[in-house]
Design a protein around this motif. Structure first.
Motif, PDB file in Angstrom:
ATOM      1  N   ARG A   1       0.677  -1.070   0.050  1.00 58.89           N
ATOM      2  CA  ARG A   1      -0.022  -0.125  -0.011  1.00 58.89           C
ATOM      3  C   ARG A   1       1.112   1.408   0.034  1.00 58.89           C
ATOM      4  O   ARG A   1       0.520   2.182  -0.719  1.00 58.89           O
ATOM      5  CB  ARG A   1      -0.926   0.114   1.153  1.00 58.89           C
ATOM      6  CG  ARG A   1      -2.146  -1.157   1.347  1.00 58.89           C
ATOM      7  CD  ARG A   1      -2.811  -0.687   2.466  1.00 58.89           C
ATOM      8  NE  ARG A   1      -3.749  -2.057   2.718  1.00 58.89           N
ATOM      9  CZ  ARG A   1      -3.789  -2.625   3.635  1.00 58.89           C
ATOM     10  NH1 ARG A   1      -3.039  -2.481   4.710  1.00 58.89           N
ATOM     11  NH2 ARG A   1      -4.639  -3.728   3.748  1.00 58.89           N
ATOM     12  N   SER A   2       1.771   1.112   1.028  1.00 55.42           N
ATOM     13  CA  SER A   2       2.697   2.318   0.941  1.00 55.42           C
ATOM     14  C   SER A   2       3.700   2.589  -0.233  1.00 55.42           C
ATOM     15  O   SER A   2       3.823   3.735  -0.639  1.00 55.42           O
ATOM     16  CB  SER A   2       3.779   2.185   2.109  1.00 55.42           C
ATOM     17  OG  SER A   2       4.813   1.342   1.972  1.00 55.42           O
ATOM     18  N   ALA A   3       3.702   1.659  -1.115  1.00 49.92           N
ATOM     19  CA  ALA A   3       4.603   1.807  -2.355  1.00 49.92           C
ATOM     20  C   ALA A   3       3.537   2.041  -3.412  1.00 49.92           C
ATOM     21  O   ALA A   3       4.116   2.269  -4.563  1.00 49.92           O
ATOM     22  CB  ALA A   3       5.332   0.463  -2.405  1.00 49.92           C
ATOM     23  N   GLY A   4       2.334   2.113  -3.358  1.00 47.51           N
ATOM     24  CA  GLY A   4       1.453   2.219  -4.337  1.00 47.51           C
ATOM     25  C   GLY A   4       1.030   1.152  -5.030  1.00 47.51           C
ATOM     26  O   GLY A   4       0.293   1.585  -6.164  1.00 47.51           O
ATOM     27  N   GLY A   5       1.102  -0.177  -4.434  1.00 40.20           N
ATOM     28  CA  GLY A   5       0.675  -1.143  -5.264  1.00 40.20           C
ATOM     29  C   GLY A   5       1.856  -2.541  -5.261  1.00 40.20           C
ATOM     30  O   GLY A   5       2.955  -2.430  -4.843  1.00 40.20           O
ATOM     31  N   GLY A   6       1.425  -3.658  -5.743  1.00 41.86           N
ATOM     32  CA  GLY A   6       2.284  -4.903  -5.565  1.00 41.86           C
ATOM     33  C   GLY A   6       1.358  -6.009  -6.245  1.00 41.86           C
ATOM     34  O   GLY A   6       0.287  -5.979  -6.594  1.00 41.86           O
ATOM     35  N   SER A   7       2.349  -7.148  -6.234  1.00 44.82           N
ATOM     36  CA  SER A   7       1.852  -8.559  -6.611  1.00 44.82           C
ATOM     37  C   SER A   7       2.189  -9.448  -5.765  1.00 44.82           C
ATOM     38  O   SER A   7       2.980  -9.681  -5.253  1.00 44.82           O
ATOM     39  CB  SER A   7       2.276  -8.764  -7.888  1.00 44.82           C
ATOM     40  OG  SER A   7       1.878  -9.904  -8.545  1.00 44.82           O
TER      41      SER A   7
ATOM     42  N   LEU B   1      -7.775  -6.320  -1.770  1.00 47.01           N
ATOM     43  CA  LEU B   1      -6.857  -5.510  -2.010  1.00 47.01           C
ATOM     44  C   LEU B   1      -6.594  -4.900  -3.395  1.00 47.01           C
ATOM     45  O   LEU B   1      -5.633  -3.978  -3.678  1.00 47.01           O
ATOM     46  CB  LEU B   1      -5.501  -6.326  -1.879  1.00 47.01           C
ATOM     47  CG  LEU B   1      -5.431  -6.857  -0.512  1.00 47.01           C
ATOM     48  CD1 LEU B   1      -4.067  -8.025  -0.289  1.00 47.01           C
ATOM     49  CD2 LEU B   1      -5.001  -5.866   0.656  1.00 47.01           C
ATOM     50  N   GLY B   2      -7.450  -5.212  -4.395  1.00 47.60           N
ATOM     51  CA  GLY B   2      -7.602  -4.513  -5.630  1.00 47.60           C
ATOM     52  C   GLY B   2      -7.554  -3.096  -5.458  1.00 47.60           C
ATOM     53  O   GLY B   2      -7.061  -2.345  -6.249  1.00 47.60           O
ATOM     54  N   PRO B   3      -8.567  -2.510  -4.807  1.00 50.90           N
ATOM     55  CA  PRO B   3      -8.741  -1.244  -4.612  1.00 50.90           C
ATOM     56  C   PRO B   3      -7.381  -0.353  -4.342  1.00 50.90           C
ATOM     57  O   PRO B   3      -7.357   0.809  -4.647  1.00 50.90           O
ATOM     58  CB  PRO B   3      -9.992  -0.958  -3.807  1.00 50.90           C
ATOM     59  CG  PRO B   3     -10.690  -2.177  -3.904  1.00 50.90           C
ATOM     60  CD  PRO B   3      -9.435  -3.266  -4.048  1.00 50.90           C
ATOM     61  N   GLU B   4      -6.598  -0.813  -3.795  1.00 52.26           N
ATOM     62  CA  GLU B   4      -5.161  -0.502  -3.157  1.00 52.26           C
ATOM     63  C   GLU B   4      -4.083  -0.714  -4.340  1.00 52.26           C
ATOM     64  O   GLU B   4      -3.154  -0.775  -3.831  1.00 52.26           O
ATOM     65  CB  GLU B   4      -5.020  -0.924  -1.801  1.00 52.26           C
ATOM     66  CG  GLU B   4      -5.921  -0.619  -0.806  1.00 52.26           C
ATOM     67  CD  GLU B   4      -6.133  -1.306   0.476  1.00 52.26           C
ATOM     68  OE1 GLU B   4      -6.579  -0.963   1.360  1.00 52.26           O
ATOM     69  OE2 GLU B   4      -5.352  -2.491   0.551  1.00 52.26           O
ATOM     70  N   LYS B   5      -4.687  -1.193  -5.426  1.00 53.57           N
ATOM     71  CA  LYS B   5      -3.574  -1.595  -6.488  1.00 53.57           C
ATOM     72  C   LYS B   5      -2.697  -2.718  -6.157  1.00 53.57           C
ATOM     73  O   LYS B   5      -1.569  -2.908  -6.682  1.00 53.57           O
ATOM     74  CB  LYS B   5      -2.892  -0.320  -6.938  1.00 53.57           C
ATOM     75  CG  LYS B   5      -3.629   0.694  -7.555  1.00 53.57           C
ATOM     76  CD  LYS B   5      -2.977   2.152  -7.767  1.00 53.57           C
ATOM     77  CE  LYS B   5      -3.656   3.027  -8.201  1.00 53.57           C
ATOM     78  NZ  LYS B   5      -2.934   4.282  -8.748  1.00 53.57           N
ATOM     79  N   VAL B   6      -3.057  -3.681  -5.260  1.00 53.26           N
ATOM     80  CA  VAL B   6      -2.372  -4.976  -5.029  1.00 53.26           C
ATOM     81  C   VAL B   6      -3.024  -6.039  -5.816  1.00 53.26           C
ATOM     82  O   VAL B   6      -4.308  -6.434  -5.675  1.00 53.26           O
ATOM     83  CB  VAL B   6      -2.349  -5.273  -3.590  1.00 53.26           C
ATOM     84  CG1 VAL B   6      -1.604  -6.705  -3.572  1.00 53.26           C
ATOM     85  CG2 VAL B   6      -1.616  -3.967  -2.753  1.00 53.26           C
ATOM     86  N   ARG B   7      -2.433  -6.661  -6.728  1.00 52.23           N
ATOM     87  CA  ARG B   7      -3.146  -7.811  -7.507  1.00 52.23           C
ATOM     88  C   ARG B   7      -2.565  -8.922  -6.622  1.00 52.23           C
ATOM     89  O   ARG B   7      -1.538  -9.209  -6.277  1.00 52.23           O
ATOM     90  CB  ARG B   7      -2.285  -7.854  -8.857  1.00 52.23           C
ATOM     91  CG  ARG B   7      -2.868  -6.459  -9.732  1.00 52.23           C
ATOM     92  CD  ARG B   7      -2.236  -6.641 -10.949  1.00 52.23           C
ATOM     93  NE  ARG B   7      -0.662  -6.655 -11.064  1.00 52.23           N
ATOM     94  CZ  ARG B   7       0.090  -7.960 -11.472  1.00 52.23           C
ATOM     95  NH1 ARG B   7      -0.661  -8.922 -11.890  1.00 52.23           N
ATOM     96  NH2 ARG B   7       1.369  -7.652 -11.483  1.00 52.23           N
TER      97      ARG B   7
END
Length: 256
Positions: A138-144, A181-187
């Protein structure tokens, strides 16, 4: 099969965490990410082999590979280890939840201890590693997040009732976390390997006859190795799959 030659430039310098990275599929994944120039850390309980692996890969990789000795069944240890990785590497952008243990059990003799230990190793720890890493993403702007399941639970194999239950649960967990987690740009996606001829599998269960029988069922007529999982995992970690989440990729040579 040879290691992938595909290049994913966006993975260069990206902090990556692999669980169960000391041997087998995990070791191939650690090496694969390091070859992309990622900043790779991995967790394992087997200390000597993991230190040797980290030293060997670090000798030629763009960044030193870091090993963290942790028992993933201990949630407190998981949290402290992830905090240490953040301190050393920054926010994790890719988590590969690979760690697992595929012991066989006879249904009639499974004990409560067998059940609890297998679920702790194969399912519970994946949830809590993801929970610990998600705030960093989240702090990094997203992830996988890439969870390793198995196609084994779909094949009606009789001697893996506890393991199969956990691996089926991973698919449900993957879809739920993808929604959360999708709304937080985490796939969040899953990889489902077929019969992978690792050293452990060859030593304990696989024979020339059983491997030949499995290859006969596959569309692609070669024995699958740990390296066959590297390319699909790199793809799911990279920006090439930026719009893919809540999915499961089967890597079985074409059985299912």
């Amino acid at each position: 099969m040879a290691a992938t030659t595909a290049q994913f430039p966006d993975l260069r310098d990206r902090p990556v965490l692999v669980t169960g990275g000391g041997s087998g599929i995990g070791a191939a994944l650690v090496e694969g990410f390091a070859a992309q120039g990622a900043r790779v850390s991995f967790i394992d309980i087997a200390e000597a082999a993991s230190r040797d692996l980290a030293e060997r890969i670090s000798a030629t990789s763009a960044h030193a590979v870091a090993f963290y000795h942790t028992d993933l069944r201990d949630v407190g240890n998981v949290k402290s280890t992830v905090a240490a990785i953040e301190s050393d590497f920054g926010a994790v952008r890719v988590l590969v939840n690979n760690a697992g243990w595929d012991n066989r059990h006879e249904f009639d003799t499974v004990t409560e201890s067998d059940w609890d230990d297998s679920q702790a190793i194969n399912l519970k720890q994946m949830f809590f590693v993801a929970q610990a890493v998600a705030p960093l993403m989240r702090s990094a702007g997203g992830g996988s997040i890439i969870n390793f399941s198995s196609m084994a639970f779909m094949l009606n194999i009789p001697d893996i009732p506890v393991y199969a239950t956990a691996k089926a649960g991973i698919i449900g967990m993957t879809k739920n976390l993808a929604a959360r987690l999708g709304p937080e740009k985490v796939r969040v996606n899953a990889v489902m390997p077929g019969m992978i001829a690792t050293e452990r599998q060859r030593a304990l269960w696989l024979t020339d006859e059983s491997m030949a029988a499995m290859v006969a069922r596959q569309c692609l007529k070669h024995v699958l190795t740990a390296e066959d999982l590297v390319g699909p995992t790199l793809f799911l970690a990279s920006d090439c799959s930026a719009s893919i989440t809540a999915q499961s990729i089967i890597v079985d040579g074409g059985i299912l």
